[in-house]
Design a protein around this motif. Structure first.
Motif: not given
Length: 427
Positions: A221-227, A259-267, A251-254
């Motif tokens: 995911l990081g490599f693709f963001a750099i690309f 990765t599911r490490e971002i929760k909607w309540r954290e946005l 990055c938001l979708v990822a």
């Protein structure tokens, strides 16, 4: 009282405010308003210019790249990049320290912020470094030094600001920062390897290609963001602003769905942090336009040009003088005020002796980046201290070896234009 004396008194007054800790935007704003009144420059122009200074489509990339940095940290992408860097470098002396610097380079290729790079990578790697036998102050210094590439490797927030102020192509500036950023990383890797080998810090693990491939797969995911950022801008598929928007969406979708490490309540908290930083930078950009006008009326460029000419009028002498000014300013100021105050003055002088404006932008901003680890200010040193809990003054001696390596890299960037211009398409 004559105008000159009044300007000196106003300058002395705002310097006192700066020493007392008044925010730099207010310090510059007070000086601009006071100087405008002293030279009978209409104050109505201040309000109009503040608005028009931000009324520019290209500046939309600024808050978007700031948000990108917060999203990749929250999504766990930064940690995956750090694991990949460690897998690649663990077989060398100081492998974990080298991985810290490599992680900073990878993170910088997505975030565009030095402070975010130092804080995020430092928070991840410092406990691991200490556990692996590295001296705590050297580990903190490594994270601080690695963060300097945060504003050089594209995307770069400060390149956007510089391009806007100096009316240069942001795409060209981004491309120009790639090789200098890599050179800075290599110089710090060499210093870290030498220091760790000399003092026998860290453990050495055999190179495990299976682990390298595994961590690379997890960091895709990081490599693709750099690309997205580098290829999109380099190929002309989209502008830096469009690249920023696409990267934020990715990055938001990822972070939410992959990765599911971002929760909607954290946005809301993530957006608030990004908004706070944007709210600090945007007024500085706006006030810089007014400051340029006041400097122009005061003849600041001519004064500095005459001062530099006193040393000689050769290209090398002018470049060294400009670099000395930027380095000295970096000891007491952050990169944004350095750019706001000195870029409109020094850039025309350098261009007048034959320096390419894009090349000089890289020279200027690499010098400003080095200022992040030069005391007494050294913003990255304060960030690393805050993240790790190591006192500021304990970090300073350990960062000097990285400072030496970066100064060598800066000289190569300054006097070998290919590093800045070699990747830019023929203009």
């Amino acid at each position: 009282m004559d105008t000159g004396m009044l300007l000196w008194l106003i300058t002395a007054g705002v310097l006192v405010l700066f020493v007392l800790g008044v925010p730099i935007f207010l310090v510059i704003g007070f000086w601009v308003v006071g100087a405008s009144m002293a030279i009978d420059f209409t104050l109505a122009n201040v309000g109009v210019t503040l608005f028009e200074g931000l009324n520019f489509f290209g500046l939309l990339a600024l808050p978007l790249f700031i948000l990108t940095g917060d999203l990749i940290a929250a999504a766990g992408i930064a940690r995956r990049l750090a694991n990949f860097a460690h897998a690649c470098l663990s077989w060398l002396h100081g492998g974990l320290g080298l991985a810290t610097i490599g992680s900073c380079g990878l993170f910088a290729a997505i975030s565009g912020s030095n402070a975010a790079t130092t804080a995020t990578i430092g928070g991840i790697m410092h406990p691991l470094l200490v556990k692996d036998g590295y001296r705590s102050h050297f580990a903190a210094a490594t994270a601080a030094a690695g963060g300097t590439v945060g504003i050089i490797i594209p995307p770069s927030i400060i390149f956007i600001v510089y391009g806007f102020i100096m009316n240069l192509s942001i795409s060209d500036l981004f491309i120009a920062g790639i090789l200098p950023g890599v050179l800075m990383v290599l110089s710090m890797l060499a210093m870290c390897w030498w220091r760790c080998r000399k003092e026998n810090m860290g453990t050495i693990s055999p190179l495990d290609m299976r682990n390298v491939l595994t961590t690379a797969r997890r960091a895709y995911l990081g490599f693709f963001a750099i690309f997205i950022v580098i290829y999109g801008i380099y190929s002309g598929v989209f502008s830096p602003t469009e690249a920023a928007a696409i990267t934020v969406g990715f990055c938001l979708v990822a972070g939410v769905f992959v990765t599911r490490e971002i929760k909607w309540r954290e946005l809301p908290d993530i957006l608030l942090r990004s908004g706070q930083l944007t709210g600090m930078l945007a007024p500085m950009i706006a006030i810089s336009i007014v400051m340029q006008q006041v400097f122009g009326l005061l003849g600041a460029a001519e004064t500095v040009s005459a001062f530099i000419a006193w040393f000689g009028d050769g290209k090398v002498v002018v470049l060294l003088a400009c670099m000395a000014i930027v380095f000295a300013a970096g000891c007491i100021l952050e990169s944004l005020p350095i750019t706001v105050i000195f870029a409109p003055i020094l850039a025309p002088i350098a261009v007048s002796v034959g320096v390419d404006p894009v090349h000089f932008s890289v020279i200027f901003l690499v010098g400003a980046a080095i200022g992040f680890i030069t005391p007494p200010f050294g913003l990255n040193l304060f960030v690393a201290s805050g993240v790790t809990g190591i006192p500021y003054m304990r970090i300073v001696p350990s960062v000097l070896i990285y400072l030496a390596g970066l100064l060598v890299a800066w000289m190569l960037i300054a006097f070998v234009p290919w590093f800045s211009l070699g990747l830019i398409p023929v203009r």
